[in-house]
Design an enzyme around this catalytic site. Structure first.
Site, short mmCIF file in Angstrom:
data_model
loop_
_atom_site.label_atom_id
_atom_site.label_comp_id
_atom_site.label_asym_id
_atom_site.label_seq_id
_atom_site.Cartn_x
_atom_site.Cartn_y
_atom_site.Cartn_z
N LYS A 157 0.84 -1.20 0.00
CA LYS A 157 0.00 0.00 0.00
C LYS A 157 0.88 1.26 0.00
O LYS A 157 2.07 1.19 0.33
CB LYS A 157 -0.90 -0.01 1.23
CG LYS A 157 -0.16 0.02 2.58
CD LYS A 157 -1.10 -0.35 3.74
CE LYS A 157 -0.35 -0.32 5.06
NZ LYS A 157 -1.11 -0.98 6.14
N ARG A 183 -10.46 -0.64 14.93
CA ARG A 183 -10.31 0.20 13.75
C ARG A 183 -11.30 -0.27 12.68
O ARG A 183 -12.22 0.44 12.34
CB ARG A 183 -8.85 0.12 13.28
CG ARG A 183 -8.46 1.15 12.27
CD ARG A 183 -6.97 1.15 12.00
NE ARG A 183 -6.52 0.01 11.21
CZ ARG A 183 -5.29 -0.11 10.71
NH1 ARG A 183 -4.39 0.85 10.93
NH2 ARG A 183 -4.94 -1.16 10.01
N TYR A 215 12.86 32.05 4.37
CA TYR A 215 11.59 32.75 4.60
C TYR A 215 11.40 33.10 6.07
O TYR A 215 11.81 32.36 6.96
CB TYR A 215 10.43 31.87 4.15
CG TYR A 215 10.28 31.75 2.65
CD1 TYR A 215 10.29 32.89 1.84
CD2 TYR A 215 10.11 30.50 2.05
CE1 TYR A 215 10.12 32.77 0.46
CE2 TYR A 215 9.94 30.39 0.68
CZ TYR A 215 9.95 31.53 -0.11
OH TYR A 215 9.78 31.41 -1.47
N MET A 241 9.26 25.04 -0.14
CA MET A 241 8.57 24.02 -0.94
C MET A 241 9.55 23.14 -1.71
O MET A 241 9.41 21.92 -1.76
CB MET A 241 7.60 24.67 -1.93
CG MET A 241 6.73 23.67 -2.65
SD MET A 241 5.65 24.41 -3.87
CE MET A 241 4.60 25.43 -2.87
#
Ligand SMILES: *Cc1c(COP(=O)(O)O)cnc(C)c1O
Length: 368
Positions: A38, A136, A264, A313
């Site tokens: 997964k 769950r 920043y 980013m």
């Protein structure tokens, strides 16, 4: 090994083979191996990882969501694929791609039987999930008769397996709880099997369960993190090899003076005459903002360089004041020696989160 010339996640197939063989060596020969792939095979590359494991003759695959199973089928994976957490809206797609749903409550059981009937299926393979304490997903023991009655009323589905999931298989302090989960699962399975005239597979263990609870291996085990080279303790880690190395490069070096700031919000203020390196990897690549302001670090020429200021980013700046390096030098974020586990520990998280966070923008490169 060639030095990285850009940001790259390098994946070592031979380490994957090693981990698979190591985990297999813990099992009896009759116990099947399901590989959990997964979330892009825990941030690696689900298709290439699954293809290699299929070539190694793994028995089963599991993904979380239907779309992940479809992608594997489209990549040519032919082994059975269990979808751990399907939604009702996906059931037609599941059948179309020969995926096998985990049915975990009466809603999804009934909805799947309806769709299987509509699609004129007989003996479509499904898996029944029981809750034994994780709370769950899963049916309760008290649902067994309900499920059996539904089964007797239809020929559209067949139970390929019955399974549950351990809540704390890595934690020796929770051994009593885990032993109780194992016991509860065996009680449920015995009752279920006594009411069926065929025998589904039973499975319970994830990676830490495989290592810590050999008495619970049953007919199949479901391993994710161990395949990728991590256990949940130093002892488990000892015999596993991390398959992925996240590498980058120094784009630019700056010399800055006391009280100059970096990045920043001017979040880092130089204390003395310092040197910084700018590296082309940022929060869009999976280096979270929480790694900024000296919480995280990278390795340059064998030395730790802490991330200063805010993570951007597309880049980070690191402190290289005391490191001998130049523009173009390789940068290691994690690899087999500087493990993702160490980075995880310094961030109060787990290896799972570090490796699954590496975004799809980062190029994957396979080596033998
Ligand atoms: C993710 C998952 C696994 C794999 O667990 P690891 O600790 O990574 O080995 C096994 N079973 C289920 C139900 C899962 O969701």
């Amino acid at each position: 090994m060639p030095k990285a010339q850009e940001t790259i996640l390098e994946i070592d197939r031979s380490a994957l083979t090693h981990n698979y063989n190591y985990l297999k060596s813990k099992l009896q020969s009759k116990t099947k191996f399901l590989a959990v792939v997964k979330a892009f095979a825990y941030g690696n590359d689900a298709e290439k990882i699954a293809k290699h494991l299929q070539w190694l003759n793994v028995d089963y695959f599991a993904v979380a969501y239907t779309s992940e199973g479809v992608a594997l089928r489209e990549a040519g994976i032919t082994k059975p694929i269990l979808v751990l957490h399907p939604q009702i809206v996906n059931f037609k797609t599941i059948i179309k791609h020969c995926l096998e749903p985990s049915l975990y409550n009466t809603n999804v059981l009934n909805a799947f039987i309806t769709v299987a009937n509509e699609e004129a299926q007989t003996n479509y393979p499904v898996h029944i999930k029981f809750n034994t304490g994780l709370n769950r997903l899963g049916f309760w023991e008290s649902d067994v008769d309900y499920i059996i009655n539904k089964l007797k009323a239809t020929s559209s589905i067949v139970i390929t397996s019955i399974f549950s999931h351990l809540a704390a298989s890595e934690d020796a302090n929770e051994a009593d709880f885990t032993v109780n989960q194992i016991k509860s699962f065996k009680v449920i399975a015995t009752e279920f099997l006594s009411k069926l005239d065929y025998k589904p597979l039973l499975h319970l263990c994830n990676t830490s369960g495989v290592i810590n609870y050999p008495e619970a291996h049953l007919d199949m085990v479901r391993c994710g993190i161990g395949l990728y080279g991590f256990g949940n303790s130093a002892n488990e880690d000892k015999y596993l090899k991390p398959i992925a190395s996240l590498k980058s490069i120094i784009s630019q070096i700056h010399k800055i003076e006391p009280n100059e700031t970096v990045g920043y919000n001017r979040a880092y203020v130089a204390k003395t005459y310092e040197k910084t390196a700018t590296i082309p990897i940022g929060h869009a690549d999976g280096i979270g903002r929480h790694l900024g302001n000296e919480k995280g670090y990278v390795i340059i020429n064998g030395q730790k360089a802490s991330i200063i200021g805010n993570v951007c980013m597309d880049m980070i700046m690191v402190n290289i004041t005391t490191i001998n390096c130049k523009e173009g030098d390789e940068v290691i974020i994690f690899d087999g020696n500087n493990k993702a586990t160490d980075l995880a520990t310094s961030l109060n998280t787990i290896s799972y989160e570090i490796i699954t966070s590496i975004s799809q923008r980062v190029k994957r490169s396979f080596i033998e």
